[in-house]
Design a protein around this motif. Structure first.
Motif, PDB file in Angstrom:
ATOM      1  N   GLN A  83     -73.137  -5.168  16.306  1.00 18.84           N
ATOM      2  CA  GLN A  83     -72.158  -5.426  17.363  1.00 18.84           C
ATOM      3  C   GLN A  83     -72.143  -4.267  18.368  1.00 18.84           C
ATOM      4  O   GLN A  83     -72.120  -4.484  19.581  1.00 18.84           O
ATOM      5  CB  GLN A  83     -70.767  -5.615  16.755  1.00 18.84           C
ATOM      6  N   TYR A  84     -72.212  -3.047  17.861  1.00 18.35           N
ATOM      7  CA  TYR A  84     -72.236  -1.862  18.718  1.00 18.35           C
ATOM      8  C   TYR A  84     -73.454  -1.904  19.643  1.00 18.35           C
ATOM      9  O   TYR A  84     -73.336  -1.705  20.855  1.00 18.35           O
ATOM     10  CB  TYR A  84     -72.252  -0.598  17.857  1.00 18.35           C
ATOM     11  N   LYS A  85     -74.626  -2.167  19.080  1.00 17.89           N
ATOM     12  CA  LYS A  85     -75.852  -2.201  19.878  1.00 17.89           C
ATOM     13  C   LYS A  85     -75.797  -3.291  20.949  1.00 17.89           C
ATOM     14  O   LYS A  85     -76.234  -3.084  22.078  1.00 17.89           O
ATOM     15  CB  LYS A  85     -77.065  -2.394  18.976  1.00 17.89           C
ATOM     16  N   GLU A  86     -75.246  -4.448  20.585  1.00 13.44           N
ATOM     17  CA  GLU A  86     -75.120  -5.536  21.551  1.00 13.44           C
ATOM     18  C   GLU A  86     -74.171  -5.154  22.675  1.00 13.44           C
ATOM     19  O   GLU A  86     -74.442  -5.425  23.851  1.00 13.44           O
ATOM     20  CB  GLU A  86     -74.639  -6.809  20.861  1.00 13.44           C
ATOM     21  N   ASN A  87     -73.062  -4.517  22.327  1.00 15.74           N
ATOM     22  CA  ASN A  87     -72.092  -4.098  23.337  1.00 15.74           C
ATOM     23  C   ASN A  87     -72.671  -3.030  24.263  1.00 15.74           C
ATOM     24  O   ASN A  87     -72.473  -3.080  25.480  1.00 15.74           O
ATOM     25  CB  ASN A  87     -70.800  -3.588  22.683  1.00 15.74           C
ATOM     26  N   VAL A  88     -73.392  -2.074  23.695  1.00 13.20           N
ATOM     27  CA  VAL A  88     -74.009  -1.024  24.503  1.00 13.20           C
ATOM     28  C   VAL A  88     -75.053  -1.640  25.433  1.00 13.20           C
ATOM     29  O   VAL A  88     -75.128  -1.276  26.619  1.00 13.20           O
ATOM     30  CB  VAL A  88     -74.618   0.083  23.610  1.00 13.20           C
ATOM     31  N   ALA A  89     -75.837  -2.566  24.942  1.00 18.78           N
ATOM     32  CA  ALA A  89     -76.848  -3.218  25.779  1.00 18.78           C
ATOM     33  C   ALA A  89     -76.178  -3.956  26.941  1.00 18.78           C
ATOM     34  O   ALA A  89     -76.670  -3.899  28.079  1.00 18.78           O
ATOM     35  CB  ALA A  89     -77.696  -4.176  24.944  1.00 18.78           C
ATOM     36  N   GLU A  90     -75.083  -4.618  26.672  1.00 25.23           N
ATOM     37  CA  GLU A  90     -74.375  -5.336  27.737  1.00 25.23           C
ATOM     38  C   GLU A  90     -73.817  -4.356  28.770  1.00 25.23           C
ATOM     39  O   GLU A  90     -73.909  -4.585  29.979  1.00 25.23           O
ATOM     40  CB  GLU A  90     -73.249  -6.195  27.162  1.00 25.23           C
ATOM     41  N   LEU A  91     -73.261  -3.251  28.303  1.00 23.74           N
ATOM     42  CA  LEU A  91     -72.745  -2.241  29.228  1.00 23.74           C
ATOM     43  C   LEU A  91     -73.865  -1.624  30.060  1.00 23.74           C
ATOM     44  O   LEU A  91     -73.692  -1.381  31.257  1.00 23.74           O
ATOM     45  CB  LEU A  91     -71.985  -1.149  28.462  1.00 23.74           C
ATOM     46  N   GLU A  92     -75.023  -1.396  29.460  1.00 27.59           N
ATOM     47  CA  GLU A  92     -76.165  -0.873  30.209  1.00 27.59           C
ATOM     48  C   GLU A  92     -76.617  -1.860  31.282  1.00 27.59           C
ATOM     49  O   GLU A  92     -76.941  -1.470  32.408  1.00 27.59           O
ATOM     50  CB  GLU A  92     -77.313  -0.530  29.265  1.00 27.59           C
ATOM     51  N   HIS A  93     -76.603  -3.143  30.930  1.00 26.42           N
ATOM     52  CA  HIS A  93     -76.964  -4.182  31.889  1.00 26.42           C
ATOM     53  C   HIS A  93     -75.993  -4.163  33.080  1.00 26.42           C
ATOM     54  O   HIS A  93     -76.414  -4.214  34.242  1.00 26.42           O
ATOM     55  CB  HIS A  93     -76.940  -5.554  31.192  1.00 26.42           C
TER      56      HIS A  93
END
Length: 77
Positions: free
Chosen positions: A47-57
């Motif tokens: 979940q953390y990795k998915e959230n970070v990826a979305e924030l980077e996007h």
């Protein structure tokens, strides 16, 4: 609240350790707890990795938008 939960968990783990020392804890019960916590940890990491990826996007898009905006404002001068 988080600090209270940490202290409560530490207390529970201390009691579990005491039970293990006194041969009152079954290894298979402890193994079930380990497995459960490992699964929870994996889910949180995912979940953390998915959230970070979305924030980077989102940040990438915002930086692009800002760059486009700067072009407009520097051309007018």
């Amino acid at each position: 609240m988080v600090e209270f939960m940490k202290k409560a968990m530490d207390w529970v783990l201390e009691k579990e350790a005491d039970a293990a020392k006194d041969c009152h804890a079954k290894p298979e019960d402890i193994e079930k707890q380990i497995t459960m916590i490992e699964k929870k940890k994996e889910a949180l990491e995912k979940q953390y990795k998915e959230n970070v990826a979305e924030l980077e996007h989102i940040l990438d898009k915002l930086h692009f938008i800002k760059a486009e905006s700067l072009k407009c404002h520097t051309d007018k001068k």
